[in-house]
Design an enzyme around this catalytic site. Sequence first.
Site, PDB file in Angstrom:
ATOM      1  N   ARG A  30     -14.355  42.043  74.709  1.00 51.41           N
ATOM      2  CA  ARG A  30     -15.357  42.374  73.693  1.00 51.41           C
ATOM      3  C   ARG A  30     -14.812  42.214  72.285  1.00 51.41           C
ATOM      4  O   ARG A  30     -15.568  42.285  71.317  1.00 51.41           O
ATOM      5  CB  ARG A  30     -15.833  43.823  73.889  1.00 51.41           C
ATOM      6  CG  ARG A  30     -16.686  43.997  75.130  1.00 51.41           C
ATOM      7  CD  ARG A  30     -17.084  45.445  75.331  1.00 51.41           C
ATOM      8  NE  ARG A  30     -17.994  45.556  76.469  1.00 51.41           N
ATOM      9  CZ  ARG A  30     -18.318  46.710  77.054  1.00 51.41           C
ATOM     10  NH1 ARG A  30     -17.820  47.843  76.597  1.00 51.41           N
ATOM     11  NH2 ARG A  30     -19.144  46.733  78.065  1.00 51.41           N
ATOM     12  N   GLU A  42     -16.290  37.301  82.908  1.00 53.52           N
ATOM     13  CA  GLU A  42     -17.323  37.528  83.915  1.00 53.52           C
ATOM     14  C   GLU A  42     -16.859  37.094  85.298  1.00 53.52           C
ATOM     15  O   GLU A  42     -17.143  37.752  86.297  1.00 53.52           O
ATOM     16  CB  GLU A  42     -18.627  36.810  83.536  1.00 53.52           C
ATOM     17  CG  GLU A  42     -19.326  37.399  82.314  1.00 53.52           C
ATOM     18  CD  GLU A  42     -19.649  38.878  82.466  1.00 53.52           C
ATOM     19  OE1 GLU A  42     -19.752  39.376  83.598  1.00 53.52           O
ATOM     20  OE2 GLU A  42     -19.786  39.561  81.430  1.00 53.52           O
ATOM     21  N   THR A  48     -14.426  42.949  91.070  1.00 50.75           N
ATOM     22  CA  THR A  48     -13.084  43.372  90.684  1.00 50.75           C
ATOM     23  C   THR A  48     -13.204  44.404  89.561  1.00 50.75           C
ATOM     24  O   THR A  48     -14.034  44.252  88.671  1.00 50.75           O
ATOM     25  CB  THR A  48     -12.263  42.144  90.221  1.00 50.75           C
ATOM     26  OG1 THR A  48     -12.314  41.157  91.250  1.00 50.75           O
ATOM     27  CG2 THR A  48     -10.824  42.507  89.929  1.00 50.75           C
ATOM     28  N   TYR A 125     -26.143  35.603  88.065  1.00 50.86           N
ATOM     29  CA  TYR A 125     -25.604  36.641  87.196  1.00 50.86           C
ATOM     30  C   TYR A 125     -24.744  36.053  86.075  1.00 50.86           C
ATOM     31  O   TYR A 125     -24.935  36.368  84.891  1.00 50.86           O
ATOM     32  CB  TYR A 125     -24.769  37.676  87.967  1.00 50.86           C
ATOM     33  CG  TYR A 125     -23.990  38.525  86.995  1.00 50.86           C
ATOM     34  CD1 TYR A 125     -24.655  39.450  86.189  1.00 50.86           C
ATOM     35  CD2 TYR A 125     -22.626  38.341  86.792  1.00 50.86           C
ATOM     36  CE1 TYR A 125     -23.991  40.180  85.226  1.00 50.86           C
ATOM     37  CE2 TYR A 125     -21.949  39.072  85.835  1.00 50.86           C
ATOM     38  CZ  TYR A 125     -22.625  39.984  85.059  1.00 50.86           C
ATOM     39  OH  TYR A 125     -21.968  40.695  84.099  1.00 50.86           O
ATOM     40  N   ASP A 143     -26.144  42.302  87.733  1.00 47.93           N
ATOM     41  CA  ASP A 143     -24.965  42.537  88.552  1.00 47.93           C
ATOM     42  C   ASP A 143     -25.200  43.835  89.343  1.00 47.93           C
ATOM     43  O   ASP A 143     -26.309  44.365  89.359  1.00 47.93           O
ATOM     44  CB  ASP A 143     -23.712  42.624  87.673  1.00 47.93           C
ATOM     45  CG  ASP A 143     -23.715  43.872  86.820  1.00 47.93           C
ATOM     46  OD1 ASP A 143     -24.782  44.491  86.672  1.00 47.93           O
ATOM     47  OD2 ASP A 143     -22.659  44.242  86.300  1.00 47.93           O
ATOM     48  N   GLU A 187     -25.582  43.973  78.023  1.00 46.87           N
ATOM     49  CA  GLU A 187     -24.254  44.577  78.070  1.00 46.87           C
ATOM     50  C   GLU A 187     -24.363  46.104  78.111  1.00 46.87           C
ATOM     51  O   GLU A 187     -23.587  46.776  78.798  1.00 46.87           O
ATOM     52  CB  GLU A 187     -23.421  44.128  76.865  1.00 46.87           C
ATOM     53  CG  GLU A 187     -21.942  44.426  77.037  1.00 46.87           C
ATOM     54  CD  GLU A 187     -21.072  43.722  76.010  1.00 46.87           C
ATOM     55  OE1 GLU A 187     -21.608  43.262  74.981  1.00 46.87           O
ATOM     56  OE2 GLU A 187     -19.854  43.638  76.246  1.00 46.87           O
ATOM     57  N   CYS A 197     -24.748  55.870  84.986  1.00 43.14           N
ATOM     58  CA  CYS A 197     -25.588  55.695  86.177  1.00 43.14           C
ATOM     59  C   CYS A 197     -24.730  55.170  87.319  1.00 43.14           C
ATOM     60  O   CYS A 197     -24.955  54.104  87.873  1.00 43.14           O
ATOM     61  CB  CYS A 197     -26.735  54.736  85.851  1.00 43.14           C
ATOM     62  SG  CYS A 197     -28.113  54.799  87.012  1.00 43.14           S
ATOM     63  N   CYS A 213     -36.840  57.494  83.502  1.00 40.48           N
ATOM     64  CA  CYS A 213     -36.323  57.241  84.845  1.00 40.48           C
ATOM     65  C   CYS A 213     -37.165  57.920  85.928  1.00 40.48           C
ATOM     66  O   CYS A 213     -37.450  59.111  85.862  1.00 40.48           O
ATOM     67  CB  CYS A 213     -34.878  57.720  84.933  1.00 40.48           C
ATOM     68  SG  CYS A 213     -34.087  57.360  86.505  1.00 40.48           S
TER      69      CYS A 213
END
Length: 358
Positions: A30, A42, A48, A125, A143, A187, A197, A213
């Site tokens: 970032r 990515e 991973t 993705y 993802d 992001e 979450c 939600c």
Amino acid sequence: MDRSVSPKAADFSIALLAWFDAARRDLPWRRARTPWRTWVSEVMLQQTTVDTVAPRFEAFVERFPTPRALAEASDDAILSAWSGLGYYRRVRMLRDGARACVERHSGEIPTSYATLSELPGVGPYTAGAIASLAFDEAVPAVDGNVGRVVSRIAGLKVDPSKPAGRRAVEEEIRLLMPASSPGAFNEAMIELGALVCRPTRPRCDACPVRAFCVAVDDVPENYPLKKTRQESVAVSCVRAFVPAGDGGAWTVAIDEGGRLAGFREFPGRWLAPGESAESALRDALSVLGFSSITIGAEKARCRHTITRHRITAILHAVRAVGPPSSSPAKPSSIAELSGPGVTTETRKLVAAAAEVGP
DNA sequence: TACGCGTGGTA
DNA sequence: TTACCAAGCGT
């Protein structure tokens, strides 16, 4: 895009992005958001953890600063740079994708979702992540995190890892995504899934979008639908430590095409049910051209898991006459036996043997 | 569509 | 110890 965004969706984005602005982690990829750094990160992050990727990311992009640099790199160089990240097929696919950029786009990375999707190793993705994070194209990037977040928010009883479930999640995202900052939105959704979450023990009390939600009033952990898992299998394999020089031993390269292709390991093979270690080792070594084989005591053992296979590997000390030069077996030094060119199982065996004593 | 692919961390 | 993963993709 904006015409389809409801006032409720606008409120959702405002709350989400304000949270992200304050809570976002300082992660290596970032710090400079270039298309190439985004692509590399990515791919590294596929299946991973952040903790595994973070310490290895800068070294990789420093060694291969552009798609062209990776496109021209050798197998040895890319596998060494990928060492410890697992799923080594990914880095070969990344190189294939980099080569496609060189051949089809003058070394540049495509800027649209559609064109990115045509690159080897770039699926729905990764194409969405690069297009939105690096080029601010308003496309979903679903993802595991986003699939979980969206299925909870919208109360979707789907499995986002399947194409139909992913499409359902993408539809919800199109309703929520702001045209002004799709990259930050995607992001932020990923970060929300990672920090708040979570799969287990979600921190709904700290969630910036709990007012939107559905699952917060239900049981959040029931979303998304779980994929059925294959049962794991226990297997044994025997390997031979045939001394070759000063602390080193004979090794074989794993065949191209199979798993872990290109790495070296001690000669040996799977143990069939009821088969003795001695006969299996004798067989494996004879095939490689060793002669006058004497199977010695167990030297070390280790446990290792590759996807659903729980492997118990047993290393025996073996005396044998080395094979002819035509054999795929070659001597490896003690340094090579604990380096990046061998399988993780091999390094574990070497470490276990060292604990017992030379 | 279901499966294979690596690893290190957590419950 | 075993189970279950964690920012998927190609076949």
